[in-house]
Design an enzyme around this catalytic site. Structure first.
Site, PDB file in Angstrom:
ATOM      1  N   GLY A  56      -2.031  45.659   9.562  1.00 12.25           N
ATOM      2  CA  GLY A  56      -1.667  44.247   9.701  1.00 12.25           C
ATOM      3  C   GLY A  56      -2.168  43.376   8.549  1.00 12.25           C
ATOM      4  O   GLY A  56      -1.468  42.468   8.105  1.00 12.25           O
ATOM      5  N   LYS A  73      12.183  47.532  11.915  1.00 14.15           N
ATOM      6  CA  LYS A  73      12.689  46.236  12.359  1.00 14.15           C
ATOM      7  C   LYS A  73      12.517  45.114  11.350  1.00 14.15           C
ATOM      8  O   LYS A  73      11.453  44.963  10.752  1.00 14.15           O
ATOM      9  CB  LYS A  73      11.984  45.834  13.644  1.00 14.15           C
ATOM     10  CG  LYS A  73      12.419  46.649  14.823  1.00 14.15           C
ATOM     11  CD  LYS A  73      11.704  46.179  16.058  1.00 14.15           C
ATOM     12  CE  LYS A  73      12.298  46.797  17.306  1.00 14.15           C
ATOM     13  NZ  LYS A  73      11.546  46.353  18.485  1.00 14.15           N
ATOM     14  N   ARG A 117     -10.404  55.823   6.582  1.00 14.68           N
ATOM     15  CA  ARG A 117     -11.192  54.581   6.651  1.00 14.68           C
ATOM     16  C   ARG A 117     -12.699  54.869   6.570  1.00 14.68           C
ATOM     17  O   ARG A 117     -13.445  54.097   5.975  1.00 14.68           O
ATOM     18  CB  ARG A 117     -10.864  53.798   7.923  1.00 14.68           C
ATOM     19  CG  ARG A 117      -9.550  53.039   7.791  1.00 14.68           C
ATOM     20  CD  ARG A 117      -9.244  52.212   9.020  1.00 14.68           C
ATOM     21  NE  ARG A 117      -8.091  51.359   8.776  1.00 14.68           N
ATOM     22  CZ  ARG A 117      -7.458  50.679   9.713  1.00 14.68           C
ATOM     23  NH1 ARG A 117      -7.858  50.753  10.975  1.00 14.68           N
ATOM     24  NH2 ARG A 117      -6.429  49.916   9.407  1.00 14.68           N
ATOM     25  N   GLY A 138       0.657  50.180   8.200  1.00 20.09           N
ATOM     26  CA  GLY A 138       1.196  51.030   9.274  1.00 20.09           C
ATOM     27  C   GLY A 138       1.567  52.445   8.862  1.00 20.09           C
ATOM     28  O   GLY A 138       0.730  53.223   8.405  1.00 20.09           O
TER      29      GLY A 138
END
Ligand code: 3PG
Ligand code: MG
Length: 397
Positions: A378, A198, A37, A355
Site C-alpha cells: 500500500g 482492477k 522484509r 502487492g
C-alpha cells in the site's frame, strides 16, 4: 530531497533505540514463507547493535484491531529474525508497561529485543497520544525503518517521531532514494507499467502517472476496462464497465499531458480461469463473446518491450496477465525479463513494488536484476499516487 536525519547522525551507544520495523510477513502454519522484509531490516539492526545501542524493535502484525489475537503474535518471527541478524533476539509479551520495561532493563549494550504486536492496542491505529507516551517512555531515540508501513499515521509509525529524536533507518533511506530516482528527479523518458486486476483500486495512481511519466503501459485485467471504454468487446473478461468514464477521462488527460498510452493490441484468451486451460491468441477486436482475456498477446509484449527500449527509467506495479496460473504468465515474464536485461546492460533504472508485483518478478526470476524492489504494498501505491506518507513526513526536520 528530504531533510531527515539518518542513523549516521545519531549517537546511540548505551541508548535505548526504539526501531519501528515492518514484520508483517507471510506466515503459514507458524513458518515465515517469505523473509524479504526481515532481510531488509538487518542492516539497520546490526548497525545499531554494533554501535552499542540497546535495540528495541516495534512492529505490527496482521490487523488484530486492538485485541490480543494469538494468530497475530510476533513470536513466530523471533527465530527467523535472529537467524537473519546472526544474533539472539529477546522477546517481550507486551509492547508497553511493566513487561516491556523489565525486558528493556535487562538489555546490555548491543542486545536486541522484539516487543509484541503494537496493534494489540487500539491506540496504535488511532495514533493515540496515551499510547505514544507509553511507547516513548521506553526509548531514548526513535528509528523508523518501516517504509512499507509509512502510509499509516499510527502511534509507532508517526506519533513517536514527534516525541523522541527521530531518524530514518537504512531501509527507509534506501526506499526513499530509489523512489526519488524513479519519480522524483528521473532520467527521461520515464515509463510506468501498471497492471493488476482492477482500475478501481488504481484510479488515483493512473491520474498521477499520466501527469508525470512519458509512457504508460496499462496491462492486466484493468486494461480490459480501458479497451471496453473505447468500444472494444472484451467478452467475459474481467472488466469494470461502470468505470468507462473514468478510463476515458484518464486517456484524455494523457493526451493533454503528452503521455503515450500503451494498451494491449492482442490477447491470450481462454474459456476457463484455470492453469493449463485451452487458449489462443486473438486480436483485441476479435475476442469471442464467451471467452476471457487472461494475458497480453505477443504483439502487445513487443510493444511493451519497445517502450522499455525507449525508456531510461521504469517504474512497475502489477502483472500484465493472470501470472499466477500458467501459461498466462507469459507476457509478465517476458516483459520483466526484457526490463531486467536492459537494467543489467546499464541502460535502464528499474524500480518495482506493490502487492503482487514482487511475487510476479520473483516468478520471472528477475527480482535480483531490477535496480530496486520495494517491499511495500500500500505504501508503494500511495507514493506512486503522489501522496505524502505520514511516516516519512514525520521524520522530516
Ligand atoms: C503491509 O503489509 O503492507 C504493511 O505492513 C501495512 O499493513 P496494513 O495494510 O495492515 O496497514
Ligand atoms: Mg497489507
Amino acid at each position: 530531497m528530504s531533510s531527515f536525519k539518518t542513523i549516521d547522525d545519531a549517537d546511540v551507544a548505551g541508548k535505548r533505540a526504539l526501531v519501528r520495523v515492518d514484520l508483517n510477513v507471510p506466515i503459514e502454519n507458524g513458518v515465515v514463507t517469505d523473509t524479504t522484509r526481515i532481510d531488509r531490516i538487518v542492516p539497520t539492526i546490526r548497525d545499531l547493535s554494533e554501535k552499542g545501542a540497546k535495540v528495541v524493535l516495534l512492529a505490527h502484525f496482521g490487523r488484530p484491531k486492538g485485541e490480543r489475537k494469538a494468530e497475530d503474535s510476533l513470536k513466530p518471527i523471533v527465530a527467523p529474525l535472529a537467524k537473519a541478524i546472526g544474533k539472539p533476539v529477546a522477546f517481550a509479551d507486551d509492547c508497553i508497561g511493566e513487561t516491556a520495561e523489565k525486558a528493556i532493563a535487562a538489555l546490555s549494550n548491543g542486545d536486541i529485543l522484539l516487543l509484541e504486536n503494537t496493534r494489540y492496542y487500539k491506540g496504535e491505529e488511532k495514533n493515540d497520544p496515551a499510547l505514544v507516551d507509553a511507547l516513548a517512555k521506553l526509548g531514548d531515540l526513535y528509528v523508523n525503518d518501516a517504509f512499507s508501513a509509512a502510509h499509516r499515521a499510527h502511534a509507532s509509525t508517526e506519533g513517536l517521531a514527534h516525541k523522541l529524536p527521530a531518524y530514518a533507518g537504512r531501509t527507509m533511506q534506501a526506499e526513499l532514494t530509489a523512489l526519488g530516482a524513479a519519480l522524483g528527479t528521473p532520467k527521461r523518458p520515464v515509463l510506468a507499467v501498471v497492471g493488476g486486476a482492477k482500475v478501481s483500486t488504481k484510479i488515483d495512481l493512473l491520474e498521477n502517472l499520466v501527469a508525470k511519466v512519458d509512457i504508460l503501459v496499462i496491462g492486466g485485467g484493468m486494461a480490459n476496462t480501458f479497451l471496453a471504454a473505447q468500444g472494444v468487446n472484451v467478452g467475459k473478461s474481467l472488466c469494470e464497465h461502470d468505470l468507462a468514464d473514468t478510463a476515458r477521462r484518464i486517456l484524455a488527460k494523457a493526451k493533454e499531458t503528452g503521455c503515450e498510452i500503451v494498451l494491449p493490441v492482442d490477447a491470450v484468451i481462454a474459456r476457463e480461469f484455470k492453469a493449463g486451460a485451452a487458449n489462443e491468441v486473438v486480436d483485441v477486436n476479435a475476442v469471442p463473446a464467451d471467452a476471457m482475456i487472461l494475458d497480453a498477446g505477443p504483439k502487445s509484449v513487443d510493444a511493451v518491450n519497445a517502450a522499455i527500449d525507449k525508456a531510461k527509467t521504469l517504474v512497475w506495479n502489477g502483472p500484465l496477465g493472470a501470472f499466477e496460473i500458467e501459461p498466462f504468465d507469459k507476457a509478465t515474464v517476458a516483459a520483466a525479463r526484457h526490463a531486467a536485461a536492459a537494467t543489467k546492460a546499464g541502460k535502464l533504472l528499474t524500480v518495482a513494488g506493490g502487492g503482487d508485483t514482487v511475487s510476479a518478478l520473483n516468478h520471472a526470476g528477475v527480482a535480483d536484476d531490477f535496480t530496486y524492489i520495494s517491499t511495500a504494498g500500500g505504501a508503494f501505491l500511495e507514493w506512486m499516487e503522489g501522496k505524502e506518507l505520514p511516516g516519512v513526513k514525520a521524520l522530516e526536520g
